[in-house]
Motif scaffolding. Sequence first.
Motif, PDB file in Angstrom:
ATOM      1  N   UNK A   1      -5.996   3.060  -4.398  1.00  0.00           N
ATOM      2  CA  UNK A   1      -4.549   3.113  -4.166  1.00  0.00           C
ATOM      3  C   UNK A   1      -4.207   2.758  -2.730  1.00  0.00           C
ATOM      4  N   UNK A   2      -2.940   2.370  -2.506  1.00  0.00           N
ATOM      5  CA  UNK A   2      -2.470   2.130  -1.151  1.00  0.00           C
ATOM      6  C   UNK A   2      -2.726   0.740  -0.623  1.00  0.00           C
TER       7      UNK A   2
ATOM      8  N   UNK B   1      -4.173  10.975  -2.149  1.00  0.00           N
ATOM      9  CA  UNK B   1      -3.056  11.684  -2.789  1.00  0.00           C
ATOM     10  C   UNK B   1      -2.536  12.811  -1.904  1.00  0.00           C
ATOM     11  N   UNK B   2      -3.443  13.435  -1.123  1.00  0.00           N
ATOM     12  CA  UNK B   2      -3.020  14.522  -0.246  1.00  0.00           C
ATOM     13  C   UNK B   2      -2.340  14.016   1.026  1.00  0.00           C
TER      14      UNK B   2
ATOM     15  N   UNK C   1     -11.486  12.056   7.818  1.00  0.00           N
ATOM     16  CA  UNK C   1     -11.902  12.387   6.449  1.00  0.00           C
ATOM     17  C   UNK C   1     -11.997  11.114   5.593  1.00  0.00           C
ATOM     18  N   UNK C   2     -10.969  10.257   5.677  1.00  0.00           N
ATOM     19  CA  UNK C   2     -10.982   9.012   4.899  1.00  0.00           C
ATOM     20  C   UNK C   2     -12.129   8.125   5.367  1.00  0.00           C
ATOM     21  N   UNK C   3     -12.370   8.082   6.676  1.00  0.00           N
ATOM     22  CA  UNK C   3     -13.437   7.228   7.199  1.00  0.00           C
ATOM     23  C   UNK C   3     -14.803   7.647   6.658  1.00  0.00           C
TER      24      UNK C   3
ATOM     25  N   UNK D   1     -17.722   9.946  -5.138  1.00  0.00           N
ATOM     26  CA  UNK D   1     -17.126   9.631  -3.841  1.00  0.00           C
ATOM     27  C   UNK D   1     -15.738   8.997  -4.006  1.00  0.00           C
ATOM     28  N   UNK D   2     -15.561   8.202  -5.054  1.00  0.00           N
ATOM     29  CA  UNK D   2     -14.242   7.593  -5.295  1.00  0.00           C
ATOM     30  C   UNK D   2     -13.216   8.666  -5.606  1.00  0.00           C
ATOM     31  N   UNK D   3     -13.618   9.688  -6.381  1.00  0.00           N
ATOM     32  CA  UNK D   3     -12.683  10.779  -6.677  1.00  0.00           C
ATOM     33  C   UNK D   3     -12.284  11.508  -5.384  1.00  0.00           C
ATOM     34  N   UNK D   4     -13.237  11.691  -4.474  1.00  0.00           N
ATOM     35  CA  UNK D   4     -12.905  12.319  -3.186  1.00  0.00           C
ATOM     36  C   UNK D   4     -11.909  11.450  -2.419  1.00  0.00           C
ATOM     37  N   UNK D   5     -12.192  10.161  -2.398  1.00  0.00           N
ATOM     38  CA  UNK D   5     -11.309   9.234  -1.676  1.00  0.00           C
ATOM     39  C   UNK D   5      -9.902   9.261  -2.261  1.00  0.00           C
ATOM     40  N   UNK D   6      -9.781   9.187  -3.584  1.00  0.00           N
ATOM     41  CA  UNK D   6      -8.459   9.197  -4.227  1.00  0.00           C
ATOM     42  C   UNK D   6      -7.744  10.510  -3.976  1.00  0.00           C
ATOM     43  N   UNK D   7      -8.516  11.621  -3.982  1.00  0.00           N
ATOM     44  CA  UNK D   7      -7.882  12.915  -3.749  1.00  0.00           C
ATOM     45  C   UNK D   7      -7.328  13.007  -2.331  1.00  0.00           C
ATOM     46  N   UNK D   8      -8.082  12.506  -1.350  1.00  0.00           N
ATOM     47  CA  UNK D   8      -7.600  12.523   0.036  1.00  0.00           C
ATOM     48  C   UNK D   8      -6.363  11.635   0.201  1.00  0.00           C
TER      49      UNK D   8
END
Length: 602
Positions: free
Chosen positions: A127-128, A88-89, A97-99, A79-86
């Motif tokens: 990040x962020x 970055x996009x 999506x982030x929520x 799930x963290x990889x999904x969050x980081x990918x979103x």
Amino acid sequence: MRRQTVQKTLFFSYFIPILITIIILSLLFFTYTSGVLRNSEEKNLADVTDKLVSLIDSQISRINNLSLNITNSALLKEQIRKYNRLMEEGYPPESREIYIVARDISNILSMIAGPIKAVPQINFIGPGELMIGTGTYNLIADLPPETAEALEGIDTNFGKRHFSKPLRDPHAEKALPLYKNQRYVSLFRTIFDDYKNEAIGIIEVKQFEETIFYGFSKTPQNFIVFDGDYNKLYPYTNNSARPYSEMLKAQPSEGIISFRNSESGAKEILSIVKCREINWTIINIAQEASLLRPVYKFLLIILISGIVMFFISISVARRLSSLITQSLQQLNGWISNLHWNNLSAETPADLKVLSPLAEFEEIHREFWKMNKKLAESMKLVVQERSLQENARMLALQAQMDPHFMYNMLTTISIMAEDGETDNIVETISRLTSIIRYTASRSRLSVHLEEEIEITRNYLECMKIRFGDDLLFDIDTDSSLCKLTVPKLIILPFVENSIKYATCREPPWKISIRVSERNKRWKILITDSGTGFSDEAFDKINEMISHCDENAQNQLNFHFGGLGIPNIYSRLKIYFNDDIEFRMYNSSGACILIGGPIEQPAV
């Protein structure tokens, strides 16, 4: 009439045997009783401290195990990889999506923590400047300044754990007013991907400060907790712990010690124990005065009885002994403060008042006679050394004879044949200022800005000679412009740099960097030449060693026209050996010289 003598003073200082017997018995009782009480209290201190350390270790171990379980969760990493990918996009934090991903991360953290909720808050920091948490507050929240400051010490390369000092959490206070002014200790740990070669975020596990230090509030003793750098962690008060911190830095061992508090002046007994699960040090403090109060009371009774019985004898002995003590302390103070720069040729007018005993008056008079002779001798030595150092500096400076002027005359001759009138005028103007500067013997030292300016003139002359083949850069700290340094300590090195830099294909680069750090100045001269050969290094080190061994006879040393021992010797004379002098290779030859900003007194 002759005043009281030492012999008479010692005669009247003999105590009556009964008084001596009482004192000896009192001391024996006091020593034995205080020893028994002290040993008992030391054992009690050690037992209490060990129990409290065990409680802290238990809490730290529980937080650590929870942190490891979280960082090893494969589902959480996905799930963290999904969050980081979103992120970055470019998806904004408020996007659906982030929520969704943040909600899943929060649920997984809550699931790992379990239903008991051993800690009040668990956060994922990505990040962020945002974090996703579960516990007192959930989902996405801004990263508090306190957490951002605590993250500065975390190791993201190897994932080692990092504990913060007790900090407040504004998000928790906002979520629940019950947590107002509550403090937390956070454990930070980097979470890596499945292959453990890339950090994908940071896990923060928070625990209440009062939970970790719960046992301290249940005991009447005075405790202080220090971190690995011996900064106070607990209790969070403004009371100074500086004496204990300094003691731990000087003597970081565990056990029971006696300690004199430099701030309060109280004598204390300390039990020092280090935690096994974390690099914290616990100090349990007991006041020695309160511990031995019953002994002191009994001793006071005995002493009062003795004083009443022998008041006259003790008073006379104290008065006579004070005469000796006063004279000895006065003489000791004079000797302790004796220094070459405060020697005095004047004898105090109140010498008889300061030394009421005849023998000490004679000793004091002889001391001041010696002081007067030392003052006269030191004055002559200082004058002689000043003249000697000035003569050595002038002789060493006179030895500097840069040969670049001969090369410049040749260059001017070539420009005259080519009809380059403007360049000839500019070159002669600059060469004149250089010759005037180097030929002047009236000054042994100059401002650094003058040394830089004459070096710049020389490089401009070389620029006219070599054109675009020569590149130079001078970067100077403006705060060092008025720094006083020996004359001609940069130009010879720059001349040598050009000589060896031109052995390669152009362009040839010369760089001069002047900087200040920790109240010391540094000048770094680099070139793009071939650098120093091993033979040159050996010869340089040999000659500098020779300069150190023959500090008074350095005028005949010279190294290939460069005058390295010359410059080294003049720097040592001027700054009293407090200099930096290094030569090494790094894409060319590098020369580093430096010294203190404040010139030492000669």
